[in-house]
Structure formats: C-alpha cells, structure tokens
Design an enzyme around this catalytic site. Structure first.
Site, PDB file in Angstrom:
ATOM      1  N   CYS A  10      -2.278   7.503   9.305  1.00 13.04           N
ATOM      2  CA  CYS A  10      -1.096   6.948   9.968  1.00 13.04           C
ATOM      3  C   CYS A  10      -1.475   5.763  10.852  1.00 13.04           C
ATOM      4  O   CYS A  10      -2.390   5.843  11.675  1.00 13.04           O
ATOM      5  CB  CYS A  10      -0.442   8.038  10.810  1.00 13.04           C
ATOM      6  SG  CYS A  10       1.037   7.490  11.683  1.00 13.04           S
ATOM      7  N   CYS A  21       4.280  -2.992  16.330  1.00 12.99           N
ATOM      8  CA  CYS A  21       3.920  -1.930  17.270  1.00 12.99           C
ATOM      9  C   CYS A  21       2.438  -2.079  17.608  1.00 12.99           C
ATOM     10  O   CYS A  21       1.609  -2.354  16.734  1.00 12.99           O
ATOM     11  CB  CYS A  21       4.202  -0.565  16.654  1.00 12.99           C
ATOM     12  SG  CYS A  21       5.960  -0.242  16.384  1.00 12.99           S
ATOM     13  N   CYS A  69       5.167  -5.738   8.181  1.00 16.98           N
ATOM     14  CA  CYS A  69       6.189  -5.244   9.106  1.00 16.98           C
ATOM     15  C   CYS A  69       6.401  -6.263  10.215  1.00 16.98           C
ATOM     16  O   CYS A  69       5.431  -6.784  10.770  1.00 16.98           O
ATOM     17  CB  CYS A  69       5.777  -3.898   9.711  1.00 16.98           C
ATOM     18  SG  CYS A  69       7.031  -3.173  10.796  1.00 16.98           S
ATOM     19  N   CYS A  80      -0.377  -0.167  15.567  1.00 16.63           N
ATOM     20  CA  CYS A  80      -0.252  -0.117  14.104  1.00 16.63           C
ATOM     21  C   CYS A  80      -0.883  -1.336  13.440  1.00 16.63           C
ATOM     22  O   CYS A  80      -0.609  -2.483  13.818  1.00 16.63           O
ATOM     23  CB  CYS A  80       1.224  -0.018  13.720  1.00 16.63           C
ATOM     24  SG  CYS A  80       1.503   0.109  11.938  1.00 16.63           S
ATOM     25  N   GLU A 113       0.824  -1.205   0.000  1.00 15.99           N
ATOM     26  CA  GLU A 113       0.000   0.000   0.000  1.00 15.99           C
ATOM     27  C   GLU A 113       0.858   1.255   0.000  1.00 15.99           C
ATOM     28  O   GLU A 113       1.928   1.301   0.613  1.00 15.99           O
ATOM     29  CB  GLU A 113      -0.923   0.008   1.220  1.00 15.99           C
ATOM     30  CG  GLU A 113      -1.849  -1.199   1.256  1.00 15.99           C
ATOM     31  CD  GLU A 113      -2.937  -1.095   2.308  1.00 15.99           C
ATOM     32  OE1 GLU A 113      -3.114  -0.001   2.879  1.00 15.99           O
ATOM     33  OE2 GLU A 113      -3.617  -2.108   2.555  1.00 15.99           O
ATOM     34  N   CYS A 125       3.340   8.836   0.663  1.00 16.79           N
ATOM     35  CA  CYS A 125       3.694   8.043   1.838  1.00 16.79           C
ATOM     36  C   CYS A 125       3.991   6.628   1.337  1.00 16.79           C
ATOM     37  O   CYS A 125       3.070   5.896   0.949  1.00 16.79           O
ATOM     38  CB  CYS A 125       2.550   8.042   2.846  1.00 16.79           C
ATOM     39  SG  CYS A 125       2.871   7.054   4.318  1.00 16.79           S
TER      40      CYS A 125
END
Length: 408
Positions: free
Chosen positions: A379, A162, A158, A165, A133, A151
């Site tokens: 975000c 976190c 990942c 996220c 993405e 972005c």
C-alpha cells in the site's frame, strides 16, 4: 434501457444511440441501442460490454443474438485477446467486426514481478504506451480457503499527491477507461490461473475523480465477471460531493475512506487535498452513506511514526468516530517505505497500543497485513517512471523489459 445504462455511468452517446432494437431473452424483453456504428461510442472496445449489449452488436451485424452470448463467453470466461481468435464465431463476422474498427481491448503485460509472499505486481502497457500498475494478492485463510484479491488502478498516476504515497510523487497523466480497469482483473486471473475473489480500488489514482469509468467497471466486474458487490471495495481520500453521489447508487460494495488523521490540521499536512474538504463535512457524508446504503464505512489510517500514531491520536480518533454515529471500522496500515519520504514505519509496540486504545473505546480495528513489500507492491508504493510520460517506442523487445524502473 437508457436509464439502466446510465445507472453505472454508461456514456451518453451510447444511451442516446440513434437506433434501438428489441429482442427477447429467456427471462425478459430488452431494448438496447445499436452498437454497429462505433462512432456512436467513445471507443470501439468489446471488453466492458454487457451480454445484452453484445447480443445487440451481433444483431446489428446481421448475426443471431446467440452470437452475442458467445462473444460474452469468449471475453469473460475464456479471456480471448484477439477477435481473429474467436474461433467459435463465423470468419465473416470476425472480419466485419475488425473492419468496423472493433477490438477486444486487452493490453500486453510489460513486466511482472513476484514477491517472496507470492504477491505479484504487473505493469500493463496501455494503448498510448503509458504503464499502469496492478497487484494480485493471494491469501490462504486459516480455514484452508483461498482468496485472490486484485488491487486495481483507476488512473495513470494520481493528481492528489498525498505525502506518504509514491503514486502521487510520480505525477498524473489521465483517467483510465472502464475496459482498462476491467482488464487488470482478467490479467491477474490469467497469471494466477485462479478466479479473483475480491477487488479493491486501491491502486494508482483517486477513484472518485474517475467515478463514471469506475462505476462502469464495477458493473462489469459484478455482472459479467461475477464478482459479488460485497467483495468489491472503492477507496477514496475524499473528493467533495462524490460520496453522496456514490451513495445514491445504493451499491452493496464497501466504501473505504483514507482518513489518516483524527483532526483537520493534521490531516491537511498528510493529505494536502483535505483543505478543500473539511473533516466535519467528510464525516457527515460518510454517516449519510451508511444511512443510505446500510453498508459500514471502512476508515483507512496509515500509521506514521511520531506523526499520527500516538495513543492520544487513537483516543481522538475514537471520539471523532463516535461523534458521527455507528457503522465504521478502522483499518490500520503501518507505513510502507518509499523513496524520497522522511516518514518512518512505527514499531509494532506502537501499532498494538494504537489498536488497544481504539478497542477499549469500542471501535473495531484491524491491522492490514503488509504484502509485496520487497517488490514495492504494498500500500502506497505503486509508482513507475512511465506514469507521467509514455514509453518512447510503441514496440519494445521482451529483452528490454528488465530495464523498467520500479520504485523501491
């Protein structure tokens, strides 16, 4: 020239290519390795190569060096996606490139979704059928100027997980290659029919775990697509030894550290990987980064209601930053909701009180404007069901695109 290629993380096989030639450009004499034998490279992708490398490629195929300049124009200005569409080049050259296994390196857009504020999230289908993405964020400033921020993602998924996220919750597949990063910017430019003015490495993935490819992409974005280094931001949650390494390149780009807490204990709860990188160590590396580059570090701080958003937390954060010297800025990010998370977005009153506490202690702070929230492009929201496992079929009809599941 090998050292020049390695400066931005270029592959050792490329830098140690068996055959080199020297040719003269308008300003200097340049020696670059032969690129005709694609086996010398990790991939046979044109996208990401510099003008000098493309000129060498043309020479290796028996063409004049100006054909390399044409290749550069076709790739980065006209954004042509297929070699056979390089109509300015001789047919024989195009055929030779294809027969040698070269390709442009552009991937199809699997789906695009547009938010009410004009933000567009793209899902790009990579060669191995995984989806990555990227987000285009258009902004019209008060002075009437227009900015378009890309972005970009640096990994498929990942591995750091976190707690706030969505990307980490979706799993991790692999690092992106530099052309797969660069093509995200070109795709956004095509969609908006505008030049990208700013690039932030804040999409899927941890850029510092893929530093070699990120630096190669950074070189291409700066030198070939002509986005100024100061318009590029590289974000990290903190990976041991990488901030010091990044500082050694003396880039003029911004380092954004995802801090999210003013002390080690709280940070470990929010960012599990913080256990391997103590807060004092990461703050020292950020101070040294500023001293080495003279570039201010931006500290990203996601505000989680009742977790890290109190005035006491702001005071502790200000004391931490002052302890470690000058050259910092705090970018506050009110939490954007994701599925499966118990975190809440703090009320505006709490956010403003946090800012006031920082500013009264002479710490500059800003609140990031939330963009693309209604299409999960804000975000911390980037996630798709194919980041861990590839699509089942290489060829998918356009009609089925609406069935892609996005985090909401």
């Amino acid at each position: 020239m090998a050292m020049g290629l390695l400066q931005y993380g270029c592959s050792v096989p490329l830098a140690r290519a068996l055959c080199s030639r020297t040719f003269t450009t308008a300003s200097s004499t340049v020696t670059v390795p032969s690129l005709k034998k694609a086996s010398l490279m990790e991939s046979r992708v044109l996208l990401g190569l510099s003008e000098e490398q493309l000129q060498q490629l043309a020479l290796d195929f028996g063409q004049k060096s100006f054909r390399g300049k044409q290749l550069h124009h076709l790739l980065y200005k006209r954004k042509v996606k297929e070699i056979q569409e390089f109509s300015q080049l001789p047919l024989a050259f195009r055929n030779d490139l294809q027969e040698a296994g070269w390709r442009v390196g552009r991937s199809p857009i699997y789906k695009a979704v547009t938010a009410a504020d004009g933000t567009i999230k793209l899902l790009i289908k990579l060669e191995d059928n995984r989806l990555v993405e990227t987000v285009g964020i258009p902004v019209k400033d008060n002075d009437g100027s227009f900015r378009l921020t890309a972005c970009v993602s640096s990994q498929v998924g990942c591995p750091l997980r976190c707690s706030f996220c969505a990307t980490g919750k979706g799993g991790f597949s692999r690092n992106l290659k530099s052309p797969e990063i660069v093509e995200q910017v070109l795709a956004i430019e095509e969609l908006f029919k505008q030049r990208v003015t700013n690039v932030v490495f804040m999409g899927m993935g941890e850029p510092m775990l893929n530093m070699k490819e990120v630096l190669e992409a950074h070189r291409c974005l700066n030198k070939d697509i002509l986005i100024g280094q100061r318009m590029i931001t590289i974000s990290t949650v903190g990976v041991p030894n990488t901030i010091k390494k990044l500082a050694s390149y003396k880039l003029q780009s911004t380092l954004a550290l995802s801090l999210h807490a003013p002390n080690q204990n709280l940070r470990e709860k929010i960012v599990p990987s913080a256990k391997s990188y103590p807060l004092n160590a990461i703050m020292k590396d950020c101070r040294d980064y500023f001293l080495e580059t003279r570039r201010r570090v931006s500290f990203e701080y996601i505000l989680l209601a009742g977790v890290n958003d109190s005035v006491e937390h702001a005071i502790e954060l200000a004391e931490l930053l002052h302890e470690w010297g000058r050259g910092h800025h705090v970018n506050l990010i009110p939490f954007n909701p994701i599925d499966g998370s118990e975190y809440k977005r703090p009320p505006k009153k709490s956010v403003l009180a946090f800012v006031s506490a920082l500013e009264s202690r002479k710490v500059t702070a800003s609140i990031r404007q939330t963009r693309g929230l209604d299409v999960s492009a804000a975000c911390g929201q980037l996630r798709n069901e194919f980041q861990k496992s590839p699509l089942l079929f290489e060829s998918i009809n356009q009609e089925s695109h609406s069935e892609v599941a996005l985090a909401s």
